[in-house]
Enzyme design. Structure first.
Site, PDB file in Angstrom:
ATOM      1  N   THR A  40       0.838  -1.206   0.000  1.00  0.00           N
ATOM      2  CA  THR A  40       0.000   0.000   0.000  1.00  0.00           C
ATOM      3  C   THR A  40       0.872   1.254   0.000  1.00  0.00           C
ATOM      4  O   THR A  40       0.518   2.275  -0.578  1.00  0.00           O
ATOM      5  CB  THR A  40      -0.910   0.015   1.251  1.00  0.00           C
ATOM      6  OG1 THR A  40      -1.543  -1.264   1.392  1.00  0.00           O
ATOM      7  CG2 THR A  40      -1.960   1.086   1.174  1.00  0.00           C
ATOM      8  N   THR A  89      -8.037   2.034  -1.018  1.00  0.00           N
ATOM      9  CA  THR A  89      -7.177   2.368   0.117  1.00  0.00           C
ATOM     10  C   THR A  89      -5.768   2.737  -0.366  1.00  0.00           C
ATOM     11  O   THR A  89      -5.211   2.073  -1.232  1.00  0.00           O
ATOM     12  CB  THR A  89      -7.110   1.159   1.060  1.00  0.00           C
ATOM     13  OG1 THR A  89      -8.405   0.954   1.594  1.00  0.00           O
ATOM     14  CG2 THR A  89      -6.120   1.379   2.186  1.00  0.00           C
ATOM     15  N   LYS A 148      -0.678  12.500   2.839  1.00  0.00           N
ATOM     16  CA  LYS A 148      -1.461  12.919   3.991  1.00  0.00           C
ATOM     17  C   LYS A 148      -0.521  13.655   4.941  1.00  0.00           C
ATOM     18  O   LYS A 148       0.695  13.507   4.838  1.00  0.00           O
ATOM     19  CB  LYS A 148      -2.149  11.736   4.656  1.00  0.00           C
ATOM     20  CG  LYS A 148      -1.268  10.617   5.082  1.00  0.00           C
ATOM     21  CD  LYS A 148      -2.129   9.395   5.420  1.00  0.00           C
ATOM     22  CE  LYS A 148      -1.250   8.206   5.669  1.00  0.00           C
ATOM     23  NZ  LYS A 148      -1.783   6.981   5.111  1.00  0.00           N
ATOM     24  N   ASP A 156       2.585  11.502   8.787  1.00  0.00           N
ATOM     25  CA  ASP A 156       1.468  11.733   7.868  1.00  0.00           C
ATOM     26  C   ASP A 156       0.102  11.437   8.471  1.00  0.00           C
ATOM     27  O   ASP A 156      -0.915  11.884   7.958  1.00  0.00           O
ATOM     28  CB  ASP A 156       1.667  11.001   6.522  1.00  0.00           C
ATOM     29  CG  ASP A 156       1.869   9.513   6.663  1.00  0.00           C
ATOM     30  OD1 ASP A 156       1.866   9.014   7.809  1.00  0.00           O
ATOM     31  OD2 ASP A 156       2.039   8.837   5.627  1.00  0.00           O
ATOM     32  N   ARG A 157       0.071  10.692   9.588  1.00  0.00           N
ATOM     33  CA  ARG A 157      -1.229  10.395  10.210  1.00  0.00           C
ATOM     34  C   ARG A 157      -1.547  11.383  11.323  1.00  0.00           C
ATOM     35  O   ARG A 157      -0.639  12.030  11.859  1.00  0.00           O
ATOM     36  CB  ARG A 157      -1.226   8.993  10.813  1.00  0.00           C
ATOM     37  CG  ARG A 157      -1.096   7.913   9.786  1.00  0.00           C
ATOM     38  CD  ARG A 157      -1.281   6.539  10.403  1.00  0.00           C
ATOM     39  NE  ARG A 157      -1.343   5.566   9.326  1.00  0.00           N
ATOM     40  CZ  ARG A 157      -1.774   4.331   9.441  1.00  0.00           C
ATOM     41  NH1 ARG A 157      -2.198   3.894  10.612  1.00  0.00           N
ATOM     42  NH2 ARG A 157      -1.798   3.520   8.406  1.00  0.00           N
ATOM     43  N   GLU A 166      -8.603   9.365   4.733  1.00  0.00           N
ATOM     44  CA  GLU A 166      -8.840   7.945   4.941  1.00  0.00           C
ATOM     45  C   GLU A 166      -9.208   7.711   6.391  1.00  0.00           C
ATOM     46  O   GLU A 166      -8.774   8.462   7.283  1.00  0.00           O
ATOM     47  CB  GLU A 166      -7.574   7.140   4.631  1.00  0.00           C
ATOM     48  CG  GLU A 166      -7.127   7.189   3.203  1.00  0.00           C
ATOM     49  CD  GLU A 166      -6.048   6.139   2.935  1.00  0.00           C
ATOM     50  OE1 GLU A 166      -6.412   5.024   2.541  1.00  0.00           O
ATOM     51  OE2 GLU A 166      -4.861   6.431   3.132  1.00  0.00           O
ATOM     52  N   GLU A 167      -9.951   6.629   6.619  1.00  0.00           N
ATOM     53  CA  GLU A 167     -10.354   6.278   7.990  1.00  0.00           C
ATOM     54  C   GLU A 167      -9.152   5.975   8.869  1.00  0.00           C
ATOM     55  O   GLU A 167      -9.244   6.020  10.089  1.00  0.00           O
ATOM     56  CB  GLU A 167     -11.334   5.104   7.992  1.00  0.00           C
ATOM     57  CG  GLU A 167     -10.914   3.864   7.189  1.00  0.00           C
ATOM     58  CD  GLU A 167      -9.720   3.120   7.711  1.00  0.00           C
ATOM     59  OE1 GLU A 167      -9.611   2.988   8.934  1.00  0.00           O
ATOM     60  OE2 GLU A 167      -8.886   2.674   6.896  1.00  0.00           O
ATOM     61  N   ASP A 169       6.134   8.645  10.548  1.00  0.00           N
ATOM     62  CA  ASP A 169       6.648   9.529   9.502  1.00  0.00           C
ATOM     63  C   ASP A 169       5.843  10.819   9.357  1.00  0.00           C
ATOM     64  O   ASP A 169       6.040  11.575   8.401  1.00  0.00           O
ATOM     65  CB  ASP A 169       6.718   8.794   8.152  1.00  0.00           C
ATOM     66  CG  ASP A 169       5.367   8.292   7.704  1.00  0.00           C
ATOM     67  OD1 ASP A 169       4.537   7.964   8.565  1.00  0.00           O
ATOM     68  OD2 ASP A 169       5.123   8.231   6.487  1.00  0.00           O
ATOM     69  N   ARG A 172       8.003  -2.521   2.426  1.00  0.00           N
ATOM     70  CA  ARG A 172       8.106  -2.544   3.875  1.00  0.00           C
ATOM     71  C   ARG A 172       8.470  -3.955   4.317  1.00  0.00           C
ATOM     72  O   ARG A 172       7.770  -4.904   3.979  1.00  0.00           O
ATOM     73  CB  ARG A 172       6.755  -2.139   4.469  1.00  0.00           C
ATOM     74  CG  ARG A 172       6.867  -1.427   5.770  1.00  0.00           C
ATOM     75  CD  ARG A 172       5.527  -0.940   6.226  1.00  0.00           C
ATOM     76  NE  ARG A 172       5.149   0.350   5.643  1.00  0.00           N
ATOM     77  CZ  ARG A 172       4.080   1.026   6.023  1.00  0.00           C
ATOM     78  NH1 ARG A 172       3.281   0.538   6.951  1.00  0.00           N
ATOM     79  NH2 ARG A 172       3.792   2.185   5.463  1.00  0.00           N
ATOM     80  N   ASP A 174       2.097   9.963  13.567  1.00  0.00           N
ATOM     81  CA  ASP A 174       2.730   8.645  13.533  1.00  0.00           C
ATOM     82  C   ASP A 174       4.221   8.731  13.199  1.00  0.00           C
ATOM     83  O   ASP A 174       4.809   9.814  13.176  1.00  0.00           O
ATOM     84  CB  ASP A 174       2.018   7.746  12.520  1.00  0.00           C
ATOM     85  CG  ASP A 174       2.279   8.175  11.091  1.00  0.00           C
ATOM     86  OD1 ASP A 174       2.476   9.380  10.868  1.00  0.00           O
ATOM     87  OD2 ASP A 174       2.308   7.301  10.198  1.00  0.00           O
ATOM     88  N   SER A 215       6.266   3.902   8.317  1.00  0.00           N
ATOM     89  CA  SER A 215       5.123   4.604   8.895  1.00  0.00           C
ATOM     90  C   SER A 215       4.940   4.297  10.378  1.00  0.00           C
ATOM     91  O   SER A 215       5.813   4.570  11.182  1.00  0.00           O
ATOM     92  CB  SER A 215       3.874   4.280   8.095  1.00  0.00           C
ATOM     93  OG  SER A 215       2.816   5.083   8.505  1.00  0.00           O
ATOM     94  N   HIS A 216       3.826   3.685  10.721  1.00  0.00           N
ATOM     95  CA  HIS A 216       3.473   3.457  12.122  1.00  0.00           C
ATOM     96  C   HIS A 216       3.978   2.118  12.647  1.00  0.00           C
ATOM     97  O   HIS A 216       3.723   1.785  13.799  1.00  0.00           O
ATOM     98  CB  HIS A 216       1.953   3.509  12.238  1.00  0.00           C
ATOM     99  CG  HIS A 216       1.297   2.628  11.214  1.00  0.00           C
ATOM    100  ND1 HIS A 216       1.224   2.989   9.891  1.00  0.00           N
ATOM    101  CD2 HIS A 216       0.779   1.399  11.308  1.00  0.00           C
ATOM    102  CE1 HIS A 216       0.656   2.020   9.207  1.00  0.00           C
ATOM    103  NE2 HIS A 216       0.378   1.035  10.037  1.00  0.00           N
TER     104      HIS A 216
HETATM  105  C1  G1P Z   1      -2.954   1.190   5.875  1.00  0.00           C
HETATM  106  C2  G1P Z   1      -4.235   1.990   5.888  1.00  0.00           C
HETATM  107  C3  G1P Z   1      -4.311   2.851   4.650  1.00  0.00           C
HETATM  108  C4  G1P Z   1      -3.087   3.731   4.558  1.00  0.00           C
HETATM  109  C5  G1P Z   1      -1.836   2.888   4.649  1.00  0.00           C
HETATM  110  C6  G1P Z   1      -0.581   3.739   4.717  1.00  0.00           C
HETATM  111  O1  G1P Z   1      -2.920   0.352   4.750  1.00  0.00           O
HETATM  112  O2  G1P Z   1      -5.357   1.140   5.984  1.00  0.00           O
HETATM  113  O3  G1P Z   1      -5.491   3.601   4.695  1.00  0.00           O
HETATM  114  O4  G1P Z   1      -3.076   4.453   3.369  1.00  0.00           O
HETATM  115  O5  G1P Z   1      -1.863   2.065   5.818  1.00  0.00           O
HETATM  116  O6  G1P Z   1      -0.572   4.564   5.851  1.00  0.00           O
HETATM  117  P1  G1P Z   1      -3.330  -1.200   4.810  1.00  0.00           P
HETATM  118  O7  G1P Z   1      -2.457  -1.837   5.856  1.00  0.00           O
HETATM  119  O8  G1P Z   1      -4.765  -1.242   5.228  1.00  0.00           O
HETATM  120  O9  G1P Z   1      -3.118  -1.710   3.420  1.00  0.00           O
HETATM  121 ZN    ZN Z   2       2.640   7.162   8.160  1.00  0.00          ZN
END
Ligand code: G1P
Ligand code: ZN
Length: 565
Positions: free
Chosen positions: A18, A365, A397, A302-303, A384-385, A300, A22, A298, A133-134
């Site tokens: 996504t 997504t 983001k 962006d959240r 996004e949620e 990096d 990673r 988070d 990211s997170h």
């Molecule tokens: C998750 C989130 C998605 C976001 C992505 C990157 O991806 O659900 O909305 O864009 O992290 O931060 P997922 O693990 O669901 O593919």
């Molecule tokens: Zn992030």
């Protein structure tokens, strides 16, 4: 300058998910692993130029052999373990792969939105952002690498697919060896023909925020006696940004930014801004002593998570509220062209767009699907949620942007977070919403859930009913990009009921262990008398139905989600 060519054996597992490639740190430390992927990225950038592929929308300078051509790259990361080593490796490879100039954040730091801004500001060829990211960091944690293209946004699928196929054929990579570049101080260096500028990671981004928002008004609010705020940087990248903007420029009390120092292992925490992982912040906002505003970002940057005193704002509501109130913010004074949300995000923003008579889009997504809509000015805001929202100021983001948007809104409306959300629900109705994650389950069980859902609803259902509940439609979401026509099929099973309630099933594309099944639940409630229910209780019927239809407990052995947000 001598370019060394190092032989390696191709890897077959470098498929970007996504949000970039990673993997565990250990995997990235495997001999030649990072190098192979970076070579695949450089080769793809060059290939796209050769093909002049318009779909990939990479604007390559006309003549790259010309010494005056300016092939600039932006480079930085979230500061996690292996960040600095990876930067040195990438600099050596950039020098050997025809890049003229790299702008790298001091100490290797650049938040994702700050990198996006720098790509746009310098009209760079691309950006490389090092982040998972997170996901947790440290030697036993995760690492990641993302390529952003010249519009500042994540590489679209045409590009990520090309990188993956190239990675499977890499048998050698090029590099230039030299002394380590001192990343701890701002300055200029050369490596062969490559110019390296170590830059302040914060100042350009802070200046952009000051252009978008009314800093005077926000500052007046923050300095109002009795007003207090807390921002949790989670020992990740936003610490230095938040200290500068919230404390130094806007005057928040010193210490308002918690866990401000970026650490390579995020202090052992999970840098994901949600109720489950930002426990200290939650405790402060739910304590009897009033804190008016709370937020977190988070790994990096962006959240975002937005909180009021004893009040949690769902990211889906946050997007809708931003859309409804945009003209109160200087940058959006003249209104917004439209709003987009990812498919699993609640439909709250659609209600606002319908009322305002502006465009609204539902995308798969992942942030990369918003890029074309923003570039084409079909939308101004998107979200996004998963705790992500942003606007056309960058192509990622942006966590601190969302925080400043809310502070600007509070300053304009002089109302509490809870009052702003409640009045929004009164006008538009409330979308009860929750996401249930079944994390790190065996891939086979996760795939079994999805496969039996697809089988159950093939041919996909139009109307009818599901265990007595009238259905509108069931489908496997497919998206056709309205700008370039790219089709992205099989993006998740949507069960949409006649009353607008939804259950969505999809598998995560960002995990590094096993698989993660995500179940998204949404129920619309127009009646103001019913806006104060407990979220899980309001969704209880749908939660039970999701388990039944998805056969989740049966196929995974889990009777409850591992994380509920
Ligand atoms: C998750 C989130 C998605 C976001 C992505 C990157 O991806 O659900 O909305 O864009 O992290 O931060 P997922 O693990 O669901 O593919
Ligand atoms: Zn992030």
């Amino acid at each position: 300058m001598t370019i060394e060519t190092i032989s390696c054996t191709p890897f077959d597992d470098q498929k970007p998910g996504t949000s970039g490639l990673r993997k565990s740190v250990r995997q990235f430390q495997t001999a030649h692993y990072l190098q192979s992927y970076v070579q695949a990225m450089f080769d793809t950038l060059n290939q796209i130029k050769a093909d002049n592929n318009p779909q990939a929308s990479l604007e390559m300078p006309a003549d790259t052999d010309n010494a005056h051509s300016d092939r600039t790259l932006i480079l930085g990361g979230d500061g996690r373990y292996f960040n600095r080593e990876a930067i040195q490796i990438i600099l050596g490879m950039a020098a050997a792969n025809g890049i003229d100039q790299v702008l790298v954040g001091k100490d290797g730091i650049l938040s994702t939105p700050a990198a996006s801004h720098l790509i746009r500001k310098h009209q760079a060829l691309a950006g490389i952002i090092l982040s998972a990211s997170h996901n947790p960091g440290g030697p036993e944690g995760d690492f990641g690498i993302k390529l952003n293209i010249s519009n500042g946004g994540p590489a679209p699928e045409a590009v990520t697919n090309a990188i993956f196929s190239r990675s499977k054929a890499i048998t050698a990579y090029q590099r230039v060896s030299g002394p380590l570049v001192p990343l701890h101080q701002i300055g200029s260096h050369t490596l062969g023909r490559l110019q390296i500028l170590v830059i302040d990671p914060v100042s350009d981004y802070a200046a952009l925020m000051a252009e978008l928002f009314d800093f005077n008004k926000i500052s007046a609010l923050i300095r109002t006696p009795g007003f207090s705020l807390r921002f949790d940087a989670m020992h990740a990248v936003t610490g230095p940004y938040a200290k500068q903007i919230l404390e130094r420029e806007l005057g928040a009390a010193p210490g308002s930014v918690m866990r401000a120092e970026p650490l390579t292992d995020f202090g052992g925490g999970h840098p994901d801004p949600n109720q489950a992982h930002a426990k200290d912040l939650m405790a402060l906002l739910y304590a009897p002593e009033k804190v008016d505003f709370g937020a977190a970002s988070d790994g990096d940057g962006d959240r975002n998570m937005i909180l009021g005193h004893r009040f949690f704002v769902t990211p889906s509501d946050s997007l809708a509220i931003m859309a409804a109130n945009a003209p109160l913010i200087p940058a959006y004074r003249r209104g917004i062209s439209g709003v987009a949300r990812s498919m699993p995000t609640s439909q709250a923003a659609d209600k606002v767009a319908e009322k305002l008579g502006i465009n609204h889009y539902e995308t798969p997504t992942g942030w990369k699907f918003f890029g074309n809509l923003l570039d084409d000015d079909r939308i101004t805001l998107c979200g996004e949620e998963s705790f992500g929202s942003s606007s056309n100021h960058v192509r990622e983001k942006d966590g601190l942007w969302a925080v400043l948007f809310w502070l600007n809104l509070l300053a304009e409306r002089r109302a509490s977070v809870a009052d702003i959300v409640r009045s929004h629900w009164t006008e538009y109705g409330r979308h009860y919403y929750s996401r249930h994650d079944y994390e790190a389950i065996p891939l086979a069980s996760a795939e079994a859930v999805m496969a039996q859902l697809r089988a159950q609803f093939a041919p996909l259902k139009e109307a009818g009913e599901l265990v007595g509940k009238p259905l509108k439609t069931v489908d496997d979401f497919s998206y056709t990009d309205p700008v370039d026509g790219t089709v992205s099929p099989q993006q998740g099973i949507r069960i949409i009921f006649s009353d607008g309630s939804r259950i969505v099933f999809r598998l995560s594309g960002t995990g590094t262990q096993g698989a993660t099944l995500r179940v998204y639940l949404e129920k619309y409630e127009a009646d103001v008398e019913r806006h104060d229910l407990d979220v899980q209780e309001a969704l209880a019927e749908l939660i039970q139905l999701a388990d039944q239809v998805g056969r989740i407990s049966q196929l995974t052995g889990l009777t409850r989600a591992t994380v509920i947000t």
